[in-house]
Structure formats: structure tokens, C-alpha cells
Design an enzyme around this catalytic site. Structure first.
Site, short mmCIF file in Angstrom:
data_model
loop_
_atom_site.label_atom_id
_atom_site.label_comp_id
_atom_site.label_asym_id
_atom_site.label_seq_id
_atom_site.Cartn_x
_atom_site.Cartn_y
_atom_site.Cartn_z
N LYS A 13 -9.97 -26.31 4.52
CA LYS A 13 -9.66 -26.19 5.96
C LYS A 13 -9.47 -24.72 6.35
O LYS A 13 -10.02 -24.26 7.34
CB LYS A 13 -8.35 -26.94 6.30
CG LYS A 13 -8.39 -28.41 5.94
CD LYS A 13 -7.08 -29.12 6.29
CE LYS A 13 -5.87 -28.64 5.50
NZ LYS A 13 -5.92 -28.92 4.04
N ARG A 155 -0.28 -19.31 -5.01
CA ARG A 155 0.73 -19.94 -4.14
C ARG A 155 1.68 -20.79 -4.99
O ARG A 155 1.22 -21.52 -5.86
CB ARG A 155 0.05 -20.83 -3.10
CG ARG A 155 -0.15 -20.13 -1.77
CD ARG A 155 -1.00 -20.89 -0.80
NE ARG A 155 -0.60 -22.28 -0.55
CZ ARG A 155 -1.18 -23.05 0.36
NH1 ARG A 155 -2.16 -22.58 1.10
NH2 ARG A 155 -0.79 -24.29 0.52
N ARG A 166 1.71 -32.95 -3.16
CA ARG A 166 1.04 -32.71 -1.88
C ARG A 166 -0.03 -33.77 -1.62
O ARG A 166 -0.22 -34.22 -0.50
CB ARG A 166 0.40 -31.32 -1.87
CG ARG A 166 1.44 -30.22 -1.66
CD ARG A 166 0.95 -28.90 -2.18
NE ARG A 166 -0.16 -28.37 -1.43
CZ ARG A 166 -0.99 -27.45 -1.90
NH1 ARG A 166 -0.85 -26.98 -3.12
NH2 ARG A 166 -1.97 -27.01 -1.15
#
Ligand code: AP5
Ligand code: MG
Length: 208
Positions: A13, A155, A166
Site C-alpha cells: 500500500k 520497523r 498484525r
């Protein structure tokens, strides 16, 4: 052109939003990037959300909705925007419908095995959010940002446990938005499995 980018973690995305933003000159608004910038700057908001992001859980709706509402009221969003990672729950989508419109929701589709490959090789430049992948889109110099030469980082939510969480959170809380936007005639699927140039070509075809 008011766009929503949906899809599991690591579907691309952010990568596509960056390209679409440059192409159509509309802002790329990533709630994840906004939260991470606040964590880096050690703001009150950053302190509140750090543990949530590290674990891969969702920030409470009220907080996220206020943040987006405020961001969309800025002048640069008047002619369109890309919302990357928002909405992520049905209440967020309902709230968005109360203060803005959505012209199209692009649903980036990628199987779980590919999600894991992409997230475990991802490297980011914290200052700009520029994203690389050790195999699929490596920087010119290993571990360094192409533009600034600064260090790239992993990250914290790209650790295995957080990735698994997630994906679970995505399936429970965010996947219902596929039906939500589909029922409203706004959903278009994008096959996110091919290389970035090919995914971008699909996106341009949809948006033109
Ligand atoms: P967020 O930052 O939105 O993370 P995410 O949704 O998990 O998505 P990612 O950013 O991990 O993946 P992406 O789809 O952008 O993929 P990318 O382009 O980087 O959210 C983080 C956290 O913030 C949440 O967990 C939550 O805590 C909080 N949050 C955010 N929004 C919220 C909301 N609305 N409500 C509540 N909480 C919220 O690509 C991944 C990798 O693949 C990269 O390495 C890239 O180089 C590579 N790649 C990309 N495309 C391709 C391709 N076509 N081929 C090969 N490799 C590719
Ligand atoms: Mg992203």
C-alpha cells in the site's frame, strides 16, 4: 480523487501510494507513518501509541479518526488524497463517511506467505518513510537510504511475533471493509503479487 488503499500488512500500500501521490499530485496520508513520526519525535501522541504499534495492535478508533479528520482539513487535501492504512475498522469507515467522501477503495491482494517474505526483508528510512526490500528493491548501497545516505532500519513491528499479530488483527478488524466498500460499489481489487511496476500499471489503469 479521494482514494482509500486497503490490504493486509506488507501488501505494498505504501509503495503504491508513494507512486500514485507523485503521479497525480495528491497527498499520501499514511496513519502508520504519522504515528511513527510521533514516536520518533517523542510527542505525547507518540508516547501513547508506541507500545500499540510495536505489538501490531490497533490504535483506538477515536484517536485515529480525529487525526485523519484534522489532516483532511488541510488545504493540500482539498483536491484529493490517498488514505493508506485508514480506515481499518468499520467504525473508522463510518466516521470517514461523516466528514469526507471516498471515490474508490483499492484492495491490494497478497497471500500470507508473500506478506511474510515482504515484511521480513523490508528496510525503511525513518526520516522520509522511503521503503526498500533487501531482495525485491534494494537500496544502491546496502543499509543506506538512496537520497540522504542515512541508515535504514527494520520497523519494530516487522519482527515475527508482531507480523503474525498484525495479520490476525487485519483479518478480524480490517477485512470486513472489503464487503463494506464492495456493497457501496467502490471496491476494486489489485493483484499485488507481481513486481512493483506491474502493480502500478494496474493501479493507473483503474484510476484513469
Ligand atoms: P501501517 O504503517 O499502515 O502498516 P501496515 O498496514 O501493517 O502496512 P505496512 O506499512 O506494513 O505495509 P504496506 O502495505 O504499506 O507495504 P509496503 O509498501 O511497505 O500501520 C502500522 C501500525 O500503525 C498498525 O499496526 C497500527 O498499530 C497503527 N495504525 C495505522 N493505521 C491505523 C488505523 N487506521 N487504525 C488503528 N491503528 C492504525 O511494502 C512492504 C515491503 O514489500 C517493502 O519492503 C517493499 O519494498 C516491498 N514491496 C512492495 N511492493 C512490492 C512488489 N510489488 N513486489 C515486491 N516487493 C514489494
Ligand atoms: Mg505502509
Amino acid at each position: 480523487m479521494n482514494l482509500v488503499f486497503l490490504g493486509p500488512p506488507g501488501a505494498g500500500k505504501g509503495t503504491m501510494a508513494t507512486r500514485v501521490s507523485e503521479h497525480f499530485k495528491i497527498p499520501h496520508i499514511s496513519t502508520g507513518d504519522i504515528f511513527r513520526a510521533n514516536i520518533k519525535g517523542q510527542t505525547e501522541l507518540g508516547k501513547k501509541v508506541k507500545a500499540i504499534l510495536d505489538a501490531g495492535d490497533l490504535v483506538p478508533d477515536e484517536l485515529t479518526v480525529e487525526l485523519v479528520k484534522d489532516r483532511l482539513s488541510k488545504d493540500d487535501a482539498a483536491a484529493g488524497f490517498i488514505l493508506d492504512g485508514f480506515p481499518r475498522t468499520i467504525p473508522q469507515a463510518d466516521a470517514l463517511a461523516g466528514f469526507s467522501t471516498v471515490d474508490q477503495a483499492l484492495n491490494f491482494v497478497l497471500p500470507d506467505e508473500e506478506v511474510i517474505k515482504r515484511l521480513s526483508g523490508r528496510r525503511v528510512h525513518p526520516g522520509s518513510g522511503r521503503t526498500y526490500h533487501v531482495l525485491f528493491s534494494p537500496p544502491r548501497t546496502e543499509g543506506k537510504d538512496d537520497v540522504t545516505g542515512e541508515d535504514l532500519v527494520i520497523r519494530p513491528d516487522d519482527q515475527e511475533d508482531a507480523i503474525r499479530n498484525r495479520l490476525e488483527v487485519y483479518k478480524k478488524q480490517t477485512q470486513p471493509l472489503i464487503a463494506y466498500y464492495s456493497e457501496r460499489g467502490l471496491l476494486v481489487d489489485v493483484d499485488s503479487a507481481p513486481a512493483p511496476d506491474e502493480v502500478f500499471a494496474q493501479v493507473l489503469k483503474i484510476l484513469s
